[in-house]
Design an enzyme around this catalytic site. Structure first.
Site: not given
Ligand code: CA2
Length: 160
Positions: A11-12, A19, A24, A75, A78, A88, A99, A101, A103, A108
């Protein structure tokens, strides 16, 4: 048949580069996909690349990977911190699971620090920015013993 990699984005992640660039970065998911496709051609692998904002769809894709991919790179975004259904589904996949990420989740805040899904992963890469996807592809192919002969042996073997 070529080695098959599947990359899943949760997601996102469609908002990458658009954003919150201070967290990121400025690279979009489309740019990451293009880099992964260039890397796939160097590694001589086929690549399926997906993003979904829906947990159930990610579970469906992980299940599809059982027959459609030799290694999985995910990835979960959230969903890393909440999703038992993804854990599962990952447990049923037989190949390497990386896996990743963008960041460094360990640096964090408390909410973004403890990935549950990494318990079902073979390896975890975080904090390398978009290059993490390239590192994960090479690692997945190395785990499968499928680094092409055209690449230097150091990329194939564990030193020592
Ligand atoms: O660092 C990563 O790849 C994360 O998986 C990104 C997730 C975050 O919850 C993890 O802790 C680390 C969030 C992805 C949301 O992506 C956005 C990108 C731009 C603006 C807002 C959200």
């Amino acid at each position: 048949m070529p080695t098959r990699l599947m990359i899943l984005n949760g997601p996102n992640l469609n908002l990458l580069g658009i954003r919150e660039p201070h967290i990121y970065g400025r690279t979009t998911l489309a740019e990451i996909e293009a880099a992964c496709r260039a890397c796939a051609s160097l590694l001589d692998v086929s690549l399926a690349f997906h993003q979904s904002n829906h947990e159930g769809q990610i579970v469906d894709l992980i299940q599809a990977a059982r027959t459609e991919a030799d290694a999985l790179i995910i990835n979960p975004a959230a969903l890393s911190f909440t999703s038992i259904s993804i854990i599962d589904a990952l447990k049923v996949f037989e190949g390497p699971i990386i896996e990743l990420h963008v960041s460094n989740i360990h640096a964090r805040d408390e909410l973004h620090r403890h990935s549950k899904t990494s318990t079902a992963a073979t390896a975890v890469i975080c904090g390398l920015g978009p290059y993490g996807y390239i590192a994960a592809m090479l690692a997945a192919v190395q785990r499968l013993g499928k680094v092409p002969d055209t690449l230097p042996p150091v990329l194939r073997n564990t030193p020592g």
